[in-house]
Write a protein that holds these residues in place. Structure first.
Motif, PDB file in Angstrom:
ATOM      1  N   LEU A 275     -10.270  43.791  11.302  1.00  0.00           N
ATOM      2  CA  LEU A 275     -10.018  45.145  10.799  1.00  0.00           C
ATOM      3  C   LEU A 275     -11.350  45.865  10.601  1.00  0.00           C
ATOM      4  CD1 LEU A 275      -7.246  44.260   8.176  1.00  0.00           C
ATOM      5  CD2 LEU A 275      -7.035  44.608  10.646  1.00  0.00           C
ATOM      6  N   THR A 276     -11.972  46.203  11.682  1.00  0.00           N
ATOM      7  CA  THR A 276     -13.341  46.731  11.644  1.00  0.00           C
ATOM      8  C   THR A 276     -13.416  48.142  11.057  1.00  0.00           C
ATOM      9  OG1 THR A 276     -13.084  47.483  13.936  1.00  0.00           O
ATOM     10  CG2 THR A 276     -14.103  45.318  13.573  1.00  0.00           C
ATOM     11  N   LEU A 277     -12.290  48.813  10.879  1.00  0.00           N
ATOM     12  CA  LEU A 277     -12.281  50.146  10.267  1.00  0.00           C
ATOM     13  C   LEU A 277     -11.924  50.093   8.786  1.00  0.00           C
ATOM     14  CD1 LEU A 277     -10.502  52.222  13.072  1.00  0.00           C
ATOM     15  CD2 LEU A 277     -12.950  51.891  12.694  1.00  0.00           C
ATOM     16  N   LEU A 278     -11.686  48.886   8.266  1.00  0.00           N
ATOM     17  CA  LEU A 278     -11.264  48.733   6.880  1.00  0.00           C
ATOM     18  C   LEU A 278     -12.365  49.197   5.927  1.00  0.00           C
ATOM     19  CD1 LEU A 278      -8.837  47.634   5.240  1.00  0.00           C
ATOM     20  CD2 LEU A 278     -10.048  45.448   5.109  1.00  0.00           C
ATOM     21  N   GLN A 279     -11.979  50.056   4.973  1.00  0.00           N
ATOM     22  CA  GLN A 279     -12.923  50.585   3.993  1.00  0.00           C
ATOM     23  C   GLN A 279     -12.665  50.048   2.585  1.00  0.00           C
ATOM     24  OE1 GLN A 279     -12.821  54.870   4.228  1.00  0.00           O
ATOM     25  NE2 GLN A 279     -13.215  54.892   6.420  1.00  0.00           N
ATOM     26  N   GLU A 280     -11.395  49.826   2.253  1.00  0.00           N
ATOM     27  CA  GLU A 280     -11.052  49.347   0.915  1.00  0.00           C
ATOM     28  C   GLU A 280      -9.994  48.256   1.025  1.00  0.00           C
ATOM     29  OE1 GLU A 280     -10.385  52.478  -2.068  1.00  0.00           O
ATOM     30  OE2 GLU A 280     -11.070  53.920  -0.555  1.00  0.00           O
ATOM     31  N   ALA A 281     -10.232  47.127   0.345  1.00  0.00           N
ATOM     32  CA  ALA A 281      -9.284  46.015   0.338  1.00  0.00           C
ATOM     33  C   ALA A 281      -9.140  45.499  -1.096  1.00  0.00           C
ATOM     34  CB  ALA A 281      -9.736  44.903   1.267  1.00  0.00           C
ATOM     35  N   TYR A 282      -7.960  45.696  -1.662  1.00  0.00           N
ATOM     36  CA  TYR A 282      -7.675  45.270  -3.032  1.00  0.00           C
ATOM     37  C   TYR A 282      -6.695  44.092  -2.960  1.00  0.00           C
ATOM     38  CZ  TYR A 282      -9.624  49.880  -4.071  1.00  0.00           C
ATOM     39  OH  TYR A 282     -10.447  50.977  -4.146  1.00  0.00           O
ATOM     40  N   LEU A 283      -7.217  42.896  -3.210  1.00  0.00           N
ATOM     41  CA  LEU A 283      -6.429  41.681  -3.007  1.00  0.00           C
ATOM     42  C   LEU A 283      -6.305  40.854  -4.290  1.00  0.00           C
ATOM     43  CD1 LEU A 283      -8.161  40.657   0.352  1.00  0.00           C
ATOM     44  CD2 LEU A 283      -6.064  41.994   0.070  1.00  0.00           C
TER      45      LEU A 283
END
Length: 336
Positions: A266-274
């Motif tokens: 996911l090379t365009l991912l800016q925010e990941a809340y896991l």
């Protein structure tokens, strides 16, 4: 309404010369009224329903109140209707679906409307946008929405809707935005039938079950928000198919298992809340590379903080995660 004396409303001149009005037929027939953000107060002027050639009416961002008109049979040509961000009360008139055969864009969001979404919504088969967010609507999402085969924007968030998301959503193959968040919806996520979907926001509901496989087929998806539901299961390795995803929020659920290395796709991912889940293991280096190697990832939150004397549930290398939580609540997160 305006600062010019010669085109002020309710003057002796023809209404086609009044400000914010557009006409056709040599300035004799009103087709468009644009009264946005003009601090208009009072109730809806029923006389406007007698303008039989009207195609567009916009009253958004005012202070109008009272019920919406029920007899709109004269609006056979109405395509764009926006009364959002006012203080209208009462229910959504059934007649607005029965008597507006040409309606394309229907905006009633940010009012004080109550009652249910009428089943007659299924009659508006040409509608491309239905925006009823931030009202006091209750009851289920009617199954008749499955008839809206051209609908692109479906915004019914911030209400008190109950029941399950109808399986008929699978028939809505033009949906681009699905905003159902902050309701009381329950059950599982049904098949999402539109490969055109770019934003799926279901957060703060009572949704259970796992992430359905159909979501991993949404190759155009940019936003996936399932925050604060009651979901469980694991993240499939197929999440790597969502190569346009830039916002991923799975926080405050019951997801478990390890993070698949395909998250690094996911090379365009800016925010990941896991965080605030039951994930375990190590954050894969493929995902960390999106942060530490000049990638686009600005936010990565996981349960990488210790729980008292116990070790953290998730291991995250130095400089990778922007916040480490304990898995027990957002107030127990350390953000760097």
């Amino acid at each position: 309404f305006d600062l010019r004396h010669d085109n002020r409303w309710l003057t002796g001149s023809h209404e086609c010369h009044w400000a914010t009005i557009s006409c056709i037929n040599n300035n004799q027939t009103v087709v468009r009224i644009m009264l946005t953000g003009m601090n208009i107060q009072g109730t809806f002027p029923d006389l406007l329903t007698e303008l039989t050639s009207l195609e567009e009416l916009r009253f958004q961002n005012n202070s109008m109140h009272g019920p919406l008109p029920t007899n709109v049979s004269g609006w056979k040509n109405m395509m764009f209707l926006d009364v959002s961000t006012n203080e209208f009360t009462g229910t959504i008139p059934i007649s607005w679906f029965e008597q507006l055969p040409s309606i394309l864009d229907f905006q009633i969001g940010r009012n004080k409307l109550s009652g249910t979404i009428p089943t007659e919504i299924g009659l508006a088969v040409n509608m491309k946008g239905f925006f009823a967010q931030d009202n006091l609507l209750s009851g289920p999402i009617p199954t008749e929405v499955g008839r809206l085969s051209t609908l692109r924007g479906f915004h019914i968030s911030e209400n008190a809707l109950t029941g399950t998301i109808p399986t008929e959503v699978a028939k809505m193959r033009q949906l681009v935005e699905i905003f159902f968040f902050e309701n009381e919806l329950s059950g599982t996520i049904p098949l999402i039938g539109s490969i055109k979907t770019k934003a799926l926001r279901l957060h703060r509901n009572r949704i259970t079950g796992s992430i359905p496989d159909s979501i991993y087929d949404l190759s155009r998806l940019r936003e996936l928000d399932l925050y604060d539901c009651r979901m469980s299961g694991t993240i499939s390795s197929r999440i790597g198919n969502l190569r346009r995803l830039n916002y991923l929020r799975l926080q405050a659920n019951r997801f478990s298992g390890t993070f698949p290395p395909q998250l690094g796709n996911l090379t365009l991912l800016q925010e990941a809340y896991l965080a605030i889940n039951a994930f375990s293991g190590t954050v894969p280096f493929q995902l960390c590379d999106l942060r530490v190697s000049g990638g686009s990832l600005d936010v990565l939150e996981t349960d990488c903080a210790p729980r008292g004397s116990a070790p953290p549930e998730v291991e995250c290398v130095l400089g990778c995660c922007t916040a480490c939580c304990t898995g027990q609540g957002e107030d127990l997160c350390e953000r760097g």
